[in-house]
Design a protein around this motif. Structure first.
Motif, mmCIF file in Angstrom:
data_model
loop_
_atom_site.group_PDB
_atom_site.id
_atom_site.type_symbol
_atom_site.label_atom_id
_atom_site.label_comp_id
_atom_site.label_asym_id
_atom_site.label_seq_id
_atom_site.Cartn_x
_atom_site.Cartn_y
_atom_site.Cartn_z
ATOM 1 N N TYR A 599 -21.252 63.186 28.332
ATOM 2 C CA TYR A 599 -20.204 64.020 27.782
ATOM 3 C C TYR A 599 -20.308 65.430 28.347
ATOM 4 C CZ TYR A 599 -17.481 66.821 24.598
ATOM 5 O OH TYR A 599 -16.580 67.706 24.091
ATOM 6 N N LEU A 600 -19.166 65.932 28.804
ATOM 7 C CA LEU A 600 -19.128 67.289 29.341
ATOM 8 C C LEU A 600 -18.339 68.154 28.375
ATOM 9 C CD1 LEU A 600 -19.464 69.211 31.899
ATOM 10 C CD2 LEU A 600 -17.109 68.537 32.403
ATOM 11 N N GLU A 601 -18.949 69.198 27.866
ATOM 12 C CA GLU A 601 -18.249 70.106 26.952
ATOM 13 C C GLU A 601 -17.557 71.177 27.795
ATOM 14 O OE1 GLU A 601 -17.678 70.160 23.560
ATOM 15 O OE2 GLU A 601 -16.425 71.842 24.194
ATOM 16 N N LEU A 602 -16.239 71.097 27.863
ATOM 17 C CA LEU A 602 -15.475 72.031 28.702
ATOM 18 C C LEU A 602 -15.685 73.478 28.260
ATOM 19 C CD1 LEU A 602 -12.062 70.209 29.240
ATOM 20 C CD2 LEU A 602 -13.887 70.548 30.905
ATOM 21 N N ALA A 603 -15.828 73.679 26.934
ATOM 22 C CA ALA A 603 -15.992 75.039 26.416
ATOM 23 C C ALA A 603 -17.238 75.705 26.999
ATOM 24 C CB ALA A 603 -16.077 75.001 24.897
ATOM 25 N N ALA A 604 -18.191 74.875 27.446
ATOM 26 C CA ALA A 604 -19.431 75.427 27.996
ATOM 27 C C ALA A 604 -19.333 75.648 29.511
ATOM 28 C CB ALA A 604 -20.588 74.478 27.670
ATOM 29 N N GLU A 605 -18.175 75.334 30.112
ATOM 30 C CA GLU A 605 -17.995 75.482 31.559
ATOM 31 C C GLU A 605 -17.564 76.908 31.899
ATOM 32 O OE1 GLU A 605 -18.358 73.342 34.335
ATOM 33 O OE2 GLU A 605 -19.591 72.389 32.778
ATOM 34 N N PRO A 606 -18.303 77.603 32.724
ATOM 35 C CA PRO A 606 -17.954 79.001 33.023
ATOM 36 C C PRO A 606 -16.587 79.147 33.711
ATOM 37 C CG PRO A 606 -19.769 78.224 34.410
ATOM 38 C CD PRO A 606 -19.534 77.171 33.380
ATOM 39 N N ASN A 607 -16.188 78.178 34.528
ATOM 40 C CA ASN A 607 -14.923 78.306 35.267
ATOM 41 C C ASN A 607 -13.697 77.909 34.486
ATOM 42 O OD1 ASN A 607 -16.394 79.012 37.509
ATOM 43 N ND2 ASN A 607 -16.648 76.860 38.136
ATOM 44 N N PHE A 608 -13.917 77.491 33.223
ATOM 45 C CA PHE A 608 -12.816 76.891 32.493
ATOM 46 C C PHE A 608 -11.587 77.792 32.450
ATOM 47 C CE2 PHE A 608 -10.304 76.063 28.703
ATOM 48 C CZ PHE A 608 -10.011 74.721 28.879
ATOM 49 N N MET A 609 -11.756 79.087 32.058
ATOM 50 C CA MET A 609 -10.587 79.940 31.850
ATOM 51 C C MET A 609 -9.825 80.219 33.133
ATOM 52 S SD MET A 609 -9.593 80.178 28.879
ATOM 53 C CE MET A 609 -8.193 81.274 29.163
ATOM 54 N N SER A 610 -10.557 80.458 34.207
ATOM 55 C CA SER A 610 -9.842 80.746 35.458
ATOM 56 C C SER A 610 -9.132 79.497 35.982
ATOM 57 C CB SER A 610 -10.811 81.320 36.506
ATOM 58 O OG SER A 610 -11.803 80.355 36.795
ATOM 59 N N GLU A 611 -9.770 78.358 35.853
ATOM 60 C CA GLU A 611 -9.126 77.100 36.260
ATOM 61 C C GLU A 611 -7.847 76.883 35.453
ATOM 62 O OE1 GLU A 611 -9.577 74.647 38.379
ATOM 63 O OE2 GLU A 611 -11.624 74.763 39.136
ATOM 64 N N TYR A 612 -7.993 77.137 34.140
ATOM 65 C CA TYR A 612 -6.873 76.900 33.225
ATOM 66 C C TYR A 612 -5.699 77.818 33.562
ATOM 67 C CZ TYR A 612 -4.276 76.849 28.783
ATOM 68 O OH TYR A 612 -3.290 76.762 27.821
ATOM 69 N N THR A 613 -5.995 79.097 33.794
ATOM 70 C CA THR A 613 -4.931 80.068 34.084
ATOM 71 C C THR A 613 -4.175 79.666 35.346
ATOM 72 O OG1 THR A 613 -6.393 81.707 33.121
ATOM 73 C CG2 THR A 613 -4.486 82.543 34.311
ATOM 74 N N ASN A 614 -4.924 79.247 36.370
ATOM 75 C CA ASN A 614 -4.264 78.827 37.613
ATOM 76 C C ASN A 614 -3.424 77.568 37.421
ATOM 77 O OD1 ASN A 614 -5.238 80.924 39.182
ATOM 78 N ND2 ASN A 614 -7.167 79.826 39.634
ATOM 79 N N ALA A 615 -3.822 76.755 36.479
ATOM 80 C CA ALA A 615 -3.127 75.487 36.268
ATOM 81 C C ALA A 615 -1.880 75.644 35.418
ATOM 82 C CB ALA A 615 -4.070 74.467 35.629
ATOM 83 N N LEU A 616 -1.667 76.840 34.865
ATOM 84 C CA LEU A 616 -0.456 77.035 34.050
ATOM 85 C C LEU A 616 0.804 76.948 34.906
ATOM 86 C CD1 LEU A 616 -1.638 79.862 31.608
ATOM 87 C CD2 LEU A 616 -0.921 77.547 30.958
ATOM 88 N N ASP A 617 0.706 77.362 36.186
ATOM 89 C CA ASP A 617 1.867 77.279 37.086
ATOM 90 C C ASP A 617 2.266 75.822 37.334
ATOM 91 O OD1 ASP A 617 1.983 79.996 37.288
ATOM 92 O OD2 ASP A 617 1.889 80.058 39.495
ATOM 93 N N LEU A 618 3.503 75.645 37.728
ATOM 94 C CA LEU A 618 4.040 74.308 37.994
ATOM 95 C C LEU A 618 4.187 74.098 39.495
ATOM 96 C CD1 LEU A 618 6.814 74.583 35.267
ATOM 97 C CD2 LEU A 618 4.854 73.049 35.134
ATOM 98 N N PRO A 619 3.582 73.198 40.137
ATOM 99 C CA PRO A 619 2.508 72.357 39.610
ATOM 100 C C PRO A 619 1.188 73.110 39.497
ATOM 101 C CG PRO A 619 2.868 71.847 41.919
ATOM 102 C CD PRO A 619 3.936 72.843 41.549
ATOM 103 N N HIS A 620 0.952 74.216 40.244
ATOM 104 C CA HIS A 620 -0.331 74.922 40.214
ATOM 105 C C HIS A 620 -0.141 76.228 40.979
ATOM 106 C CE1 HIS A 620 -4.671 75.694 40.896
ATOM 107 N NE2 HIS A 620 -4.847 74.890 39.858
ATOM 108 N N ARG A 621 -0.950 77.230 40.633
ATOM 109 C CA ARG A 621 -0.810 78.499 41.356
ATOM 110 C C ARG A 621 -1.127 78.295 42.841
ATOM 111 N NH1 ARG A 621 -2.571 83.670 38.349
ATOM 112 N NH2 ARG A 621 -0.773 82.861 37.219
ATOM 113 N N ASN A 622 -2.145 77.474 43.096
ATOM 114 C CA ASN A 622 -2.516 77.206 44.481
ATOM 115 C C ASN A 622 -1.792 75.939 44.959
ATOM 116 O OD1 ASN A 622 -3.689 76.660 46.921
ATOM 117 N ND2 ASN A 622 -5.818 76.747 46.170
ATOM 118 N N LEU A 623 -0.619 76.148 45.575
ATOM 119 C CA LEU A 623 0.231 75.012 45.946
ATOM 120 C C LEU A 623 -0.409 74.131 47.010
ATOM 121 C CD1 LEU A 623 3.716 76.775 45.935
ATOM 122 C CD2 LEU A 623 2.736 75.273 44.189
ATOM 123 N N SER A 624 -1.372 74.713 47.742
ATOM 124 C CA SER A 624 -2.002 73.925 48.802
ATOM 125 C C SER A 624 -2.844 72.782 48.225
ATOM 126 C CB SER A 624 -2.880 74.831 49.662
ATOM 127 O OG SER A 624 -3.985 75.284 48.901
#
Lengths: 642, 642
Positions: A599-624
């Motif tokens: 089991y991986l607890e996402l809340a304990a992942e340091p990159n979670f917030m930055s990954e999440y913020t980038n993923a808010l875009d449709l489909p993603h901030r990084n289109l590549s």
């Protein structure tokens, strides 16, 4: 859904449960009127003439938001109903913002819910056996107890060390003699005798597989001798009365003295009604229903068992118990044979329940070489990555948007719900289909996904999710400063109100899909698996079978997988529950499997917030990161705002 | 016991239960008056002034044999009591023949019953263990369920595969956190967790051994850590309300719809009161009472479990179940820790219960070389012959005469009972002692045996049991053509009536002792054992410790054993129950033992009737079989009628 704003006078908000349909109406509107306005089904034989007493509803929480109980209601309702807050919709006038729960008995028509699942091959190996025995009689010179004689016969037939419970000891003398020493003995896998019947005619053995979701409950009735699926049925989880989401229910369970008991009894009583209905359909006696398997997320698991879910809400999110459990039906008050067994599959962690484990069993992820992904989408979405049979799982709070909640015209997948939709890029006209083929009442999860993907493709929204009104059509509006796109005009809807996707709805979907994307992406990264190495992406859950794989990828719910790898598997948890019902091997497999999932607890992942913020875009901030999706989108009117 | 015949007017018969004291009084006598007349204790703080409402009695069966409920009674009794047939003794007038049950709460003083038993050496090896654990905390990155953490700690401490029931799963989260992750865990022999307590202070472990007799119930409270006997107590079996003897109770159980439930609940509630009293004496919480062992004859065993005893009354006398049983206290409604275990010792046959098995365990008959005999005397008497560790057992219907029933002035061993008696051969004067040293009220079992033996020795009766009046004394009377011998004159008794032994009483004793003799004698013959080869004769049961070995041999209750071989062992069944409570080894031994006892059905023995008829004489028709007894008798005034 929006009430008739045109009318004069003060407005009140009304929210119909369990559909979650809500909107505004004038003060003084009756509950029945409001329900019809919003297309919510309430039974009423007399058609609102205030005489039949059938349109029972329950006013949730504050009872003062509606008119006081009328003398007619006092005549038509029992004292118990009145003290439980039951009212008649035709006589109850809305005075303030209110939440109205419509019980199953007051509904017209039924919900369409996902209850059919993936079919897999496995050996039928039921845990319940019935045998016919001829018990010799005791004699004065060779005295034996009834049980000793039965035991001897059973041992001769290969049942080692048969066990007699107090109940069986109580029933044995009479049953034995009523059948003139011929009996049908039912034994479980531990050779415990769980039923005795007089005579020699072998009676049936039935079992029930259950999947308790936060929102819906699915039941599958099987013949345990042939393995055949006889009936399946589902219902809204009646705990919705105490809150739509898990946290509200946890809160109810520990805030109120009887809160946990409320939630426990509500699901037990709801299940009992569903079981009664299933048995009634087939004319089956509850005494022949000997085994029930139950899967659910950890909170549903705890509430079903009446175990406090309090500590599941705070770090470190500890369940009380995570192993498999066998409980006598009588102990839980479940309406199968009282000595029947309720088998609770093991849970994996505070956020990963036995429903996820069951979905793994059904998709056989633990047997697959290479890398495979399973997403069980719901209010919480569990994501399982299997890399050469090693399983890693995480859970993300995706919210109820994909189930139609927190969306202006969102609704669950039932009559009148728009389930598929296409937008014409030049006219912005919307083509859609509803579940029953009739007039539209709202939009369910798959319809929302289609609409967001189509809005993105047609440039109605850009990659940041912002709505851009097109002057060429009257489908764009602004209400209280919020942009909306009109999917269908009021003149063509059940309620007479426009069905829309608002800017806020788009944001809800962005948050939901970003959470799921982030979970998938972190799981892949932590295992050093690239998205193109994934062989199959199994998407299970409430909207699993209606989803359009391309649209779901277009909005960026998960990494940029090839379309043909995305496989909708419906209610895989229900399928897993059925497998465990039918096969002792699979049951043992489940227990082993539960001990071997990381089991991986996402809340304990340091990159979670930055990954999440980038993923808010449709489909993603990084289109590549989305070459396959971009290839499709670049052929369309896709708008990128940098 | 005889009412005051001297008075004018119509007489009614009244029978006080559970003492079984009965006699005649004038129509219109109050129940309280009648009770005082017969020396039956009924509480009444106000002394009959009709104000305290304490003298509650229950009118059995026909309620019309007494005066109707008065307005004062309506005021002093609850509706429930009234509908249960409860009346106040001071206000209830006798109109017809009636049976009056006096509940424990309405009694003054206590019964003296045989509850102390034989002490034997065995290893203390209790089945319940408590350990203090410090449970590590879960972390967000290393999540575990509460149960997994507890399980790990228990395994480290050597408890393999600890089991969590639903109850424990429910209590675990809160208990764990209340004690800041320190807990006291209680486990049973199967490593099932049966209690959780917050904190680190080890709490006590108590156990209860019970012996349920047809007439009396004995309880022994032990500290399971030290083995120490803390308290013992006993009561009349409250089922006596439904019949004094086993057959009447069996009849009640299957004649009335709720008959079995009545009998079951009565013993459970009676036991619960006794347990509450025992615990109250020591200030012990019921939650710390974790284990209870139960022995009893087969009918008591079945009724305690609410299993129909119907088939125990007819050939082939089949019990439902004869193995050992472990039942959760909660399932039976017994007032110890709800997860505590009720261990039912195995029974041997329809007529040989676990009380007999327990008596064997206590006397260690199964370990003795040579030939030894055990008699457990009661309404049914079990006789066990051990020949070089091979056990043969039979049961005979000896009737309740040795318990004081069916004897004109017979009573149970309680206050005022004549328990020892001697007759002067020249004057025919009777010297006697009562249990409390006070005035005589009646005669208990040991007193009756003494009197019959003394009457035989002094020639008051001859070898056929016939009473021969002696003109030299006023102690002989005839009443309705039946001879009686006056033991004490009315002027010196509690009731003012003569205490007598009637010709009928002598016949009752003859029948009872003949049954026991016949059983013993057939057992010996079938094993080719001669009476002088017997090394020890253990006599257990209600009167076991008060008996005079010589007198009991004089009346011919068993073959002509040397006096020094006859050993009273008191309540050996209770002792066996305690051993099984305190030692896992003895518990296992009981199970093995139960499978290795040969049961002999006397009814199937061709010689039974002729043996029995010969044994009706005192000591026996064939006096040459009783050389030792005859040696004593020939020195006395023994009269042989040929």
């Amino acid at each position: 859904m929006q009430g008739t704003r045109e009318k004069l006078g003060r407005k009140v908000l009304v929210n119909f449960q369990p559909e979650g349909i809500h909107g505004e109406v004038d003060v003084g509107t009756s509950v029945l009127e409001a329900a019809r306005l919003f297309g919510v089904n309430i039974s009423g034989i007399c058609g609102g003439k205030q005489v039949c007493g059938k349109c029972k509803v329950v006013i949730d929480f504050n009872k003062n938001v509606v008119s006081p109980v009328s003398p007619q209601e006092e005549g038509l309702l029992t004292k118990e109903e009145l003290s439980d807050g039951v009212r008649l919709a035709c006589m109850t006038l809305l005075k303030g913002n209110s939440t109205i729960f419509i019980p199953i008995g007051s509904r017209v028509g039924s919900q369409r819910l996902q209850t059919w699942g993936l079919e897999v091959d496995f050996d039928l190996e039921p845990l319940i056996k019935k045998i016919s025995v001829r018990v010799p009689e005791s004699t004065v010179s060779q005295q034996s107890s009834d049980a000793d004689l039965v035991e001897k016969v059973l041992i001769e037939k290969g049942f080692r060390d048969p066990k007699f419970s107090l109940d069986i000891v109580r029933r044995l003398p009479t049953t034995l003699r009523e059948g003139e020493h011929r009996m049908i003995v039912t034994l479980n896998a531990e050779n415990e005798i769980i039923d005795l019947e007089s005579g020699s005619a072998i009676t049936p053995i039935y079992g029930l597989a259950v999947d308790i979701g936060t929102t819906k409950v699915a039941c599958y009735l099987h013949d345990l001798k042939s393995g055949e699926l006889l009936e399946s049925s589902s219902m809204m989880n009646p705990q919705i009365f105490y809150g739509e989401d898990i946290l509200t229910r946890i809160g109810h369970a520990f805030t109120y003295e009887k809160g946990l008991k409320d939630l426990h009894q509500t699901i037990v009583e709801g299940l009992n009604k569903l079981i009664e209905k299933l048995l009634g359909t087939r004319g089956i006696s509850r005494n022949h229903l000997y085994e029930m398997t139950v899967v659910g997320n950890t909170v549903m698991h705890h509430l079903f068992l009446s175990v406090t879910p309090r500590h599941l809400a705070v770090a470190p999110f500890s369940p009380s118990f995570s192993g498999s459990l066998n409980i006598k039906a009588r102990e839980l008050g479940i309406g199968i044979n009282p000595l029947g067994n309720i088998h609770m599959l093991p849970i994996v962690s505070g956020f990963v329940g036995s429903d996820c484990l069951a979905a793994i069993l059904a998709t056989r992820l633990h047997e697959k070489n290479g890398s495979n992904l399973l997403l069980d989408v719901g209010t919480n979405t569990e994501i399982v990555l299997s890399v050469d049979r090693t399983l890693n799982v995480c859970s993300c709070a995706s919210g109820p948007a994909f189930e139609g909640a927190h969306i202006r015209n969102g609704m669950r997948a039932s009559e009148g719900a728009i389930e598929r939709a296409w937008i014409d890029v030049s006219t912005m006209d919307v083509e859609y289909s509803t579940i029953d083929g009739g007039k539209a009442k709202g939009i369910c999860g798959s319809g929302v996904v289609d609409l967001i993907a189509e809005m993105l493709r047609t440039g109605i929204i850009d990659n940041t999710g912002r709505i851009h009104a097109k002057p060429s059509t009257n489908r764009f509006k602004e209400r209280e400063g919020v942009s909306e796109f009109i999917v269908e005009f009021g003149s063509n809807t059940v309620t007479g109100n426009d069905i829309v996707i608002t800017q806020k709805d788009v944001r809800e979907i962005q948050k939901a899909k970003a959470a799921i994307y982030t979970g998938s992406s972190i799981l892949l990264k932590n295992s050093n698996v690239k998205s193109d190495e994934i062989e199959n992406v199994y998407v299970a859950g409430a909207f699993g079978n209606y989803l359009d794989p391309e649209n779901i990828r277009t909005i960026g719910m998960f990494p940029d997988f090839a379309i043909d790898k995305i496989i909708g598997v419906g209610n895989a948890a229900g399928t897993g529950s059925r497998m465990v019902l039918l096969s002792k091997n699979v049951r043992d497999e489940a227990i082993n499997l539960s001990l071997n999932i990381n089991y991986l607890e996402l809340a304990a992942e340091p990159n979670f917030m930055s990954e999440y913020t980038n993923a808010l875009d449709l489909p993603h901030r990084n289109l590549s990161l989305f070459p396959l999706t971009m290839k499709k989108l670049s052929e369309s009117n896709f708008q990128v705002k940098s």
